[in-house]
Design an enzyme around this catalytic site. Sequence first.
Site, PDB file in Angstrom:
ATOM      1  N   GLU A 247     -70.824 -41.702  64.652  1.00 25.17           N
ATOM      2  CA  GLU A 247     -69.570 -42.133  65.277  1.00 25.17           C
ATOM      3  C   GLU A 247     -69.775 -43.058  66.465  1.00 25.17           C
ATOM      4  O   GLU A 247     -69.006 -43.997  66.666  1.00 25.17           O
ATOM      5  CB  GLU A 247     -68.757 -40.905  65.687  1.00 25.17           C
ATOM      6  CG  GLU A 247     -68.378 -39.991  64.540  1.00 25.17           C
ATOM      7  CD  GLU A 247     -67.586 -40.699  63.450  1.00 25.17           C
ATOM      8  OE1 GLU A 247     -67.158 -41.843  63.661  1.00 25.17           O
ATOM      9  OE2 GLU A 247     -67.408 -40.093  62.382  1.00 25.17           O
TER      10      GLU A 247
ATOM     11  N   HIS B 247     -64.504 -50.270  61.864  1.00 29.76           N
ATOM     12  CA  HIS B 247     -65.163 -48.997  62.177  1.00 29.76           C
ATOM     13  C   HIS B 247     -65.633 -48.313  60.894  1.00 29.76           C
ATOM     14  O   HIS B 247     -66.796 -47.890  60.788  1.00 29.76           O
ATOM     15  CB  HIS B 247     -64.199 -48.095  62.938  1.00 29.76           C
ATOM     16  CG  HIS B 247     -64.781 -46.780  63.351  1.00 29.76           C
ATOM     17  ND1 HIS B 247     -65.185 -46.527  64.642  1.00 29.76           N
ATOM     18  CD2 HIS B 247     -65.043 -45.648  62.655  1.00 29.76           C
ATOM     19  CE1 HIS B 247     -65.666 -45.303  64.716  1.00 29.76           C
ATOM     20  NE2 HIS B 247     -65.581 -44.741  63.511  1.00 29.76           N
ATOM     21  N   GLU B 248     -64.728 -48.204  59.911  1.00 34.05           N
ATOM     22  CA  GLU B 248     -65.078 -47.506  58.679  1.00 34.05           C
ATOM     23  C   GLU B 248     -66.115 -48.285  57.871  1.00 34.05           C
ATOM     24  O   GLU B 248     -67.018 -47.697  57.267  1.00 34.05           O
ATOM     25  CB  GLU B 248     -63.824 -47.256  57.833  1.00 34.05           C
ATOM     26  CG  GLU B 248     -62.724 -46.478  58.532  1.00 34.05           C
ATOM     27  CD  GLU B 248     -63.180 -45.146  59.106  1.00 34.05           C
ATOM     28  OE1 GLU B 248     -64.171 -44.586  58.596  1.00 34.05           O
ATOM     29  OE2 GLU B 248     -62.551 -44.663  60.060  1.00 34.05           O
TER      30      GLU B 248
ATOM     31  N   HIS C 216     -69.620 -47.696  58.985  1.00 33.26           N
ATOM     32  CA  HIS C 216     -70.228 -46.445  58.531  1.00 33.26           C
ATOM     33  C   HIS C 216     -71.070 -46.635  57.271  1.00 33.26           C
ATOM     34  O   HIS C 216     -71.921 -45.788  56.964  1.00 33.26           O
ATOM     35  CB  HIS C 216     -69.152 -45.401  58.267  1.00 33.26           C
ATOM     36  CG  HIS C 216     -68.736 -44.653  59.491  1.00 33.26           C
ATOM     37  ND1 HIS C 216     -69.642 -44.058  60.344  1.00 33.26           N
ATOM     38  CD2 HIS C 216     -67.503 -44.390  60.003  1.00 33.26           C
ATOM     39  CE1 HIS C 216     -68.987 -43.466  61.329  1.00 33.26           C
ATOM     40  NE2 HIS C 216     -67.698 -43.655  61.154  1.00 33.26           N
TER      41      HIS C 216
END
Length: 911
Positions: free
Chosen positions: A590, A567-568, A571
């Site tokens: 997000e 997820h990170e 980004h």
Amino acid sequence: MEPHEDLNPDTDDLPLRANTNHILVRHYVLDLTVHPERRVISGSVVLFLEPCCGGRGNAEEDDSGPGAGNGASTAEAGGSQDGSVCRFRDVDTTEDGTKALGKRRMEKIPGAEERQGGELQAVSGIESKTAAQAENIHSSHLWETTSDDDFTLVLDCCDLDVSKVEEVDVTSVSAMDSFPSEVASERSGVSSANPQAAFIQKLVSWPSNRWRQKHQLFLLCSQTPGAQDGSSLPFQRDQWSLQVRKKGAASPQEFPRAVRICYETRPTGRSVRWTKDQDDRVCVYTAGSPINNRALFPCQEPPVAMSTWQATVRAPSECLVLMSGEEQAVPAEDGDTRFSTWSYYVTMPMPASTFTLAVGHWCQVTAEIPPALEGEVRNRTDCGKTAKPGDVSGERTEAGLVSGLGSSSSKVVKGSPHQTSSGDRTTCSDSTFSYAPLEDQALSVTDYSGMVDDGVSCSHGDYPCRFAERSAWSQRLIPYRVFGPVGLLQQAQMGVLQLLPRCLAAAHAVLGVHPFPRLDILIVPAGFSSLGMASPHIIFLSQSVLSDGSPGSGESCLSLCGSRLCHEIAHSWFGLVIGARDWTEEWISEGFATYLEDIIWAQAQQLSLHETAEQSDLKALLRWRRLSDELQNSQEELQILRPNMENTGQVSESGSSTVKHALNPDKTFMQVHYLKGYFLLRFLASEVGDEQFMDFFRLFVKKYHGQLILSQDFLQMLLIIFPDMERKGLTLSAIYAEWLDRPGIPKWLYERSSVWSQARLVEEVKAEVVKWILLSQSHQGKGRKRRRIEPKVNYKELTSEQLVMLLELLLEESELSVATIRTLQRTYNPHKQDAEVRHRWCELVVKHGYTQAYGDVEHFLVHDQAMGVYLYGELMVHEDPEQQALAGRCLSLVQEEMDQSARRVVEEMIL
């Protein structure tokens, strides 16, 4: 000028005051000193400014300027930090920073020690006012000598004690005549009558292939004295902004191009978090949204103010300094002061909100934990040296990882501390953009009708861009390091260090070029308010994503760590190198990262298409349940992904705006922009096909990297490439109406959830739930003295996600016998599972008053603070004295290190 009346401190909208339509900061040079004993950061920031074409002379002519708090203006915003939402209302406090002014150390800043008596008197005079007045009016004695006819530079600023603002005299910089002819002053549009302005204009206009010389000159300029006459610039600071003038400068073009601001942060400033790490050592790190960095340095918060920066940070020699920066910093130690100096920089223009800093006593996680550290958690003196980036023994690159990506015994890369590049990198000037054919990048050769060559061309401004580096296209892994407290090194090694190369390689396979040349990961203190936060070159991770490493915590416990890493990492593409232009459109960051998290994690696990689809459906059902529950218990206005609707992206004439609901405490822990955004992307993928949708993602990244976008940019490009969608009625306005501009749950999602609930992995869980319900029913009605014979039941082994689903379904049961819960505990060892499982287990324990596991609840509330806020509410709502005492005891244990926003919510529940 009469100061503007501030916004109501109880409003839930965040003001962005900077007049970015008049003048822009192109580069920041920060010179900071960290004082752990006082819990402050002191120093200066030099702003290199460029007037905007057609910029008006006075920000105050616009009624949406620094004092405005309403109207249709919205935030033009960009870079996003995952999950780290620290919502605060403004707390008015007495301005007491003047007592420390005489103690400030402004090393290497000529003139910083010179304080004018009138300025100090003006600051001291505030102490006689009320706290609210002191907060809203803080100005130098020179402010009253200016008039409304003078241009005002407005910066976003709060919780800072500003001591001096001055124009920087750059005439002494010897390199002034070394510019190439192609950037001569004739092209700069600056009159030669103002040589300093012409010099700065030429400097900010230099092409990116000379970025090293450019940064050297910025640094030299930042170290020069103030104006020759020794005067300061008049300034005024109110609750949310710093306003600067120069007497007689009526327009942005006449305003100084280089300005130095000397200041000091406050111990309770909301941009930086002073706390203690898990080894009980003082540390500090940037807290993230919603106010971002305005309490770390005065800046232009709207992301339209894209800028580069370089920073010098002095900290005690035993400390490690991590920061968003393109090269690893090698500290220079000063034996006289016992301080070390760390220097970082970025060449990609980024919003000021993405600047990230962490200073503490962390150690680097290596493939094997040194025996000297393995048994030590405290009483050590050289941990900081162990963690210094100059020692690259723990750094990883692709070498040795091509085979066995998951191996923790990967080859150690030794040599230069900087492994990313050498010399001036390839740059993306207009004449150097080039990309390999799509088939060379392993992209599908699907015939996208309507797609033309310029649909994937690089459209951003001039900066050294990795997308233009041929070597970057094949670089599956970028150099990476992991840091954490000594007490968590083994867990970080078993989890983060083991999974990180797999996740990075998978992200490259899914999305292509890594936008940034390196990555540091830091395990932050327990009070961190989310599971993770991504910034350029650095990711903060909560300790909650780590497995405890104890016997019985199997491979499935790595699922939360792996998915959160993915997820990170996602980004880097969506949230950082491509940012939202309006901060209210959080789903662009997000929702995209949540959608990509599943795809990248499946790739990292090397799942088959069938296995990927099954895992995806199970996660979709879990998210559907979470979203459905959240929407039933929240205000409708907070459920809208595009709350400004047709006004999205609009700002006032000066560039100032507000971010709707950014300070709303109810929004702090909401997941709607993650979940509803994720489901919108799943819906679009179902319309065009999963594989084709990912091909489109890669094309979109190629076209929009380095830029800020709105929802319409993504959706319009999608509709152009897949015209059949509009023929089926999926127009831009239809998507807005169904998904982005209304609260509640779209019709497609209701229909699809019934399909997910029948997936194979879900059906397996349902079968297990039946067994547990039957077991509980078999215990009911039996006498206490009657011997109970437990029926022999074979319980199926479940994955972490399945175990979460099992516990959620059991939570729906009004009664479960104590014997059943005890057997459940023995069967699955939930206290040894990942934090998602432990959370549901604690809810079950609280609901049924299972006192034998109250220790698990206390452990969760103390060590998993990012996830435990609403568990306090569960403990209070049952009105059980023992549970309420447990809640109070846990709060007393963590309240000093707890995130302020979370603490406020919990205190409202308990007190």
